[in-house]
Design an enzyme around this catalytic site. Structure first.
Site, short mmCIF file in Angstrom:
data_model
loop_
_atom_site.label_atom_id
_atom_site.label_comp_id
_atom_site.label_asym_id
_atom_site.label_seq_id
_atom_site.Cartn_x
_atom_site.Cartn_y
_atom_site.Cartn_z
N GLY A 53 -26.10 -0.96 -33.31
CA GLY A 53 -25.11 -1.27 -34.33
C GLY A 53 -25.79 -1.43 -35.67
CB CYS A 80 -30.86 -0.11 -30.89
SG CYS A 80 -31.49 -0.04 -32.56
CE1 TYR A 81 -26.79 -6.78 -34.35
CE2 TYR A 81 -25.41 -6.66 -32.39
CZ TYR A 81 -25.76 -7.29 -33.57
OH TYR A 81 -25.11 -8.43 -33.95
CG HIS A 166 -30.71 5.02 -30.14
ND1 HIS A 166 -29.52 4.37 -30.03
CD2 HIS A 166 -31.31 4.52 -31.25
CE1 HIS A 166 -29.36 3.52 -31.02
NE2 HIS A 166 -30.44 3.58 -31.79
CD GLU A 168 -28.02 5.99 -27.12
OE1 GLU A 168 -28.97 5.62 -26.42
OE2 GLU A 168 -27.67 5.40 -28.16
CB SER A 220 -2.64 24.07 -30.89
OG SER A 220 -3.73 23.65 -30.08
N GLY A 221 -2.79 25.98 -28.14
CA GLY A 221 -3.68 26.96 -27.50
C GLY A 221 -5.09 26.41 -27.39
N GLY A 222 -5.37 25.31 -28.10
CA GLY A 222 -6.67 24.63 -27.96
C GLY A 222 -6.72 23.96 -26.60
CB VAL A 223 -9.54 23.11 -24.34
CG1 VAL A 223 -10.35 22.17 -25.17
CG2 VAL A 223 -9.67 22.75 -22.88
CG ASP A 224 -8.54 18.42 -26.46
OD1 ASP A 224 -9.30 18.72 -25.52
OD2 ASP A 224 -8.97 18.00 -27.55
CB SER A 225 -2.45 20.89 -27.17
OG SER A 225 -2.76 22.24 -27.40
CB SER A 226 -4.00 24.38 -23.26
OG SER A 226 -3.95 25.04 -24.49
CE LYS A 366 -12.59 20.12 -27.08
NZ LYS A 366 -11.52 19.73 -28.01
#
Ligand code: XMP
Length: 510
Positions: A53, A80-81, A166, A168, A220-226, A366
């Site tokens: 942080g 870290c923090y 870090h 990650e 929209s044809g994007g992966v999330d909305s589809s 995603k």
């Protein structure tokens, strides 16, 4: 289901921690550092990770924990923090360095559970100014760097672990192994979480929320909305879901046909295709300012969409909001990076209140959405599509948007994509596209002078769109894309390749 909780103290890489843990097959959630303990400590909890942080643990009002950290009953890893906080709570001391330690740093490991199987000297990514100069009593020092006398520590009796670097981020060469050591070696997780196993509970949840109601969705044809639409289609009965595909005239070549073909004809979704391109181009006439373009498109989009929703009298709105959208919108302790369109972005007079928003993907990353998309039978090339901005080609066509300039851009974009596909590069690129600049240049073609448009090509590598590097496309591929564009697209006589990374650039030109 076993889980690891990440307590968010505002670090930039917090999403990555949760993603890495889920990739290992362990369910992981990010919560604000001050989320009430009763809401997340339960029998399924296997471990806690405290993030980095921006604060110093000695700052007034610095975020802390108001519980006894040694009494959670599960292992705690501070990054870290988070490590400095453990240190402070357990009585160690933190000093402020004159200069920050930033970037790749050589770490010398000395032992401890986190470093099982790790090289004695390994490269890690550091980003800190405060450092621990003396570990608290009962802690062993597990790693050091030239500038950091306590780069990692542990107290096995109290199950407390800390790393100053870090693990990650990919720059920490053996970071994933260290996190595995924590998740499996220390927390003893079994690792049987799989994103695709969530499908049934997501279907049940949609049914529970919607019951016999009617749902409208923007596809929209994007992966999330589809993926959200296909899930809802599986969950609900015929006639309950209507998908709306608003064509704003700013799509790529052949995009509308592909979307309708995949989702209506092959997957059987109930979709209306609204050709609103005239309306959008009219509203955008003469507009050159990028932010005004975005605003006009966003507002008109909602209006067109709501007109459709009213027609079918839908009570619910389905959205493809995913987990990072909520985190980036300030759900965790992190600074708000951007207010996401899907989260709190609905106009005040929206038809739908929070209880009537259906968000089946809201806990997924995603990559998990893609796994679910494939499991639902969405074709691979649609599931792995490159991200495409909501305002579409408007932010890739610098200056005024006219049908002629947009058509030219669409053709250049298509040729660049074909050349990348021909050399099997396309699938491994995060985003690639053409940009219509507002520069005209002099050229010579045949025996004559030309004075026409300069087009830029852009291709980038990334993991999360937050930082990117320009792709090192082989020169012959760029050359053939350039030759074809100039030969096949009248009105373009020069092609350049954009090599800017992000930061300092952004992916899109506007
Ligand atoms: P930048 O250009 O900010 O883009 O580096 C980061 C990612 O976001 C996409 N992008 C947008 N997506 N509405 C969207 O839905 C927007 O206004 C917008 N602007 C950028 C961009 O394509 C990239 O994936």
């Amino acid at each position: 289901m076993e889980k690891i909780i990440v307590l968010d103290f505002g670090g930039q890489y917090n999403q990555l921690i949760a993603r890495r843990v889920r990739e290992m097959g362990v369910y992981c959630e990010i919560l604000r550092y001050d989320a009430p303990v009763e809401s997340w400590v339960d029998a399924e909890l296997r471990g806690i990770i405290l993030t980095g942080g921006p604060n110093s643990v000695y700052d007034q009002g610095a975020p802390g924990l108001d519980v006894n950290i040694a009494r959670f009953g599960v292992p705690v890893l501070g990054i870290c923090y988070g490590m400095q906080l453990i240190n402070r709570l357990m009585g160690g001391s933190v000093k402020h360095a004159r200069i920050s330690e930033y970037g790749h740093t050589s770490l010398k490991t000395k032992g401890g559970a986190l470093f099982e199987g790790i090289e004695a000297e390994t490269v890690v990514f550091m980003n800190h100014t405060d450092f621990i100069d003396a570990a608290p009593e009962g802690f062993s020092i597990d790693a050091v760097t030239d500038n950091c006398p306590v780069a990692a520590f542990s107290n096995e009796k109290n199950m407390l672990y800390g790393v100053q670097f870090h693990p990650e981020v990919r720059h920490t060469v053996e970071g994933e192994k260290m996190l595995r050591n924590f998740v499996f070696g220390v927390c003893r997780c079994a690792g049987n979480y799989r994103a695709r196993d969530q499908i049934q509970s997501m279907l049940d949840e949609i049914r529970r929320q919607v019951k016999d109601g009617r749902v409208v969705a923007g596809l929209s044809g994007g992966v999330d909305s589809s993926v959200a639409c296909v899930l809802a289609d599986r969950a609900l009965k015929k006639g309950q879901l209507k998908c709306v595909f608003v064509d704003h005239g700013l799509l790529r070549n052949d995009e509308a046909r592909q979307v309708m073909n995949t989702y209506r004809d092959n997957l059987g979704l109930d979709i209306v295709h609204i050709d609103a391109s005239e309306r959008f181009l009219e509203a955008l006439k003469g507009v050159v300012d990028p932010e005004r373009k975005r605003k006009i498109i966003g507002e008109l989009f909602v209006r067109v969409f709501e007109e459709e929703a009213r027609k079918i009298d839908a009570q619910y709105l389905l959205q493809g909001t995913i987990y990072p959208d909520r985190i980036e919108s300030g759900m965790g302790g992190s600074a708000t990076i951007k207010s996401h369109h899907n989260v709190g972005g609905l106009p005040k007079d929206s038809l739908f209140d929070a209880e009537h928003i259906v968000e089946p993907l809201k806990s997924l990353f995603k990559d998990e959405v893609r796994i679910i998309g494939q499991a639902l039978g969405i074709p691979r090339d649609m599931v792995w599509r490159q991200p495409f901005p909501g305002p579409g080609l408007a932010v890739r066509c610098i200056g005024e948007l006219t049908r002629e300039r947009l058509d030219m851009l669409r053709n250049c974009d298509k040729i660049f994509r074909e050349e990348l596909q021909k050399s099997s590069l396309y699938e491994n690129i995060w985003q690639s596209f053409a940009v219509m600049t507002n520069v005209k240049t002099v050229g010579v073609m045949g025996d004559g002078r030309t004075y026409t448009n300069c087009v830029a090509l852009r291709a980038v590598e990334s993991d999360d769109a937050m930082t990117v590097e320009a792709s090192e496309i082989p020169y012959p591929v760029l050359k053939s894309a350039c030759a074809r564009i100039i030969a096949e697209v009248p009105g373009v006589n020069r092609v350049v390749y954009d090599i800017t990374s992000k930061p300092p650039g952004t992916i899109e030109w506007e």
